[in-house]
Design an enzyme around this catalytic site. Structure first.
Site, PDB file in Angstrom:
ATOM      1  N   GLU A  96       4.386  -6.613  14.233  1.00 38.32           N
ATOM      2  CA  GLU A  96       3.508  -6.919  15.359  1.00 38.32           C
ATOM      3  C   GLU A  96       2.894  -8.304  15.300  1.00 38.32           C
ATOM      4  O   GLU A  96       2.402  -8.814  16.290  1.00 38.32           O
ATOM      5  CB  GLU A  96       2.424  -5.848  15.519  1.00 38.32           C
ATOM      6  CG  GLU A  96       1.511  -5.676  14.344  1.00 38.32           C
ATOM      7  CD  GLU A  96       2.027  -4.704  13.290  1.00 38.32           C
ATOM      8  OE1 GLU A  96       1.210  -4.252  12.482  1.00 38.32           O
ATOM      9  OE2 GLU A  96       3.236  -4.425  13.247  1.00 38.32           O
ATOM     10  N   ARG A 145       0.825  -1.219   0.000  1.00 37.90           N
ATOM     11  CA  ARG A 145       0.000   0.000   0.000  1.00 37.90           C
ATOM     12  C   ARG A 145       0.851   1.257   0.000  1.00 37.90           C
ATOM     13  O   ARG A 145       0.421   2.309  -0.475  1.00 37.90           O
ATOM     14  CB  ARG A 145      -0.991  -0.036   1.164  1.00 37.90           C
ATOM     15  CG  ARG A 145      -2.062  -1.123   0.970  1.00 37.90           C
ATOM     16  CD  ARG A 145      -2.887  -1.379   2.213  1.00 37.90           C
ATOM     17  NE  ARG A 145      -2.111  -1.759   3.378  1.00 37.90           N
ATOM     18  CZ  ARG A 145      -1.680  -2.999   3.644  1.00 37.90           C
ATOM     19  NH1 ARG A 145      -1.969  -3.986   2.833  1.00 37.90           N
ATOM     20  NH2 ARG A 145      -0.986  -3.248   4.728  1.00 37.90           N
TER      21      ARG A 145
END
Length: 175
Positions: A95, A58
């Site tokens: 994460e 993105r």
């Protein structure tokens, strides 16, 4: 314009406990998408820059549009095996796992001033890996811009502690 209203949240994606912030809804709206690009470009309009680097995938969309608006070249940072010429690599922790990024070995010239762009910053692991790649080639990463910041995860602060001025258009609490 409140750009956060154009970003949807998908619970438990890509794994349980993650609140995925999906910018495809922002990209689909011409007014919101153009506003996001305009605000990012305006934020960096008076900064001396040579190139914009966008992180897969993105970050390509946002970064290329910002580069075009600023009349700068665009450099993609990709996942391993996606770039056809000689590359350098950097592993990092994110994460929800571990990954690596690559950059063409000739993409950045020593001393070039680079704006790093991605759609979202969470822990900062991906952005820090991209900064390490750019610096390995002698690039100067003084600025990074994002559409979304997840402040609870501290990514912007980690970049700033690493000498990179970081900016985001909007914030979402939580993970």
């Amino acid at each position: 314009m409140d750009l956060s209203a154009y970003i949807r949240t998908i619970a438990d994606y890509p794994k349980a406990g993650i609140q995925f912030r999906d910018i495809t809804t922002l990209l689909q709206d011409a007014t919101a998408f153009n506003a996001a690009i305009d605000v990012l470009a305006l934020h960096y309009a008076d900064v001396a820059l040579d190139k914009v680097v966008g992180i897969e995938a993105r970050g390509f969309i946002i970064g290329a549009a910002v580069a075009s608006k600023l009349q700068l070249g665009f450099v993609p940072v990709r996942k391993p095996g996606k770039l056809p010429a000689a590359t350098i690599s950097q592993r990092y922790t994110l994460e929800y796992g571990e990954d690596a990024l690559q950059l063409h070995a000739d993409a950045i010239t020593a001393g070039e001033r680079v704006l790093l762009v991605d759609d979202l910053i969470a822990t900062g692991g991906t952005a820090q890996a991209a900064v390490a790649l750019i610096r390995q080639l002698g690039g100067v990463v003084a600025h990074a811009g994002f559409v979304i910041d997840l402040p609870d995860l501290g990514g912007l602060q980690h970049l700033q502690a690493n000498g990179v001025q970081a900016f985001a258009l909007c914030q979402f609490e939580g993970h």
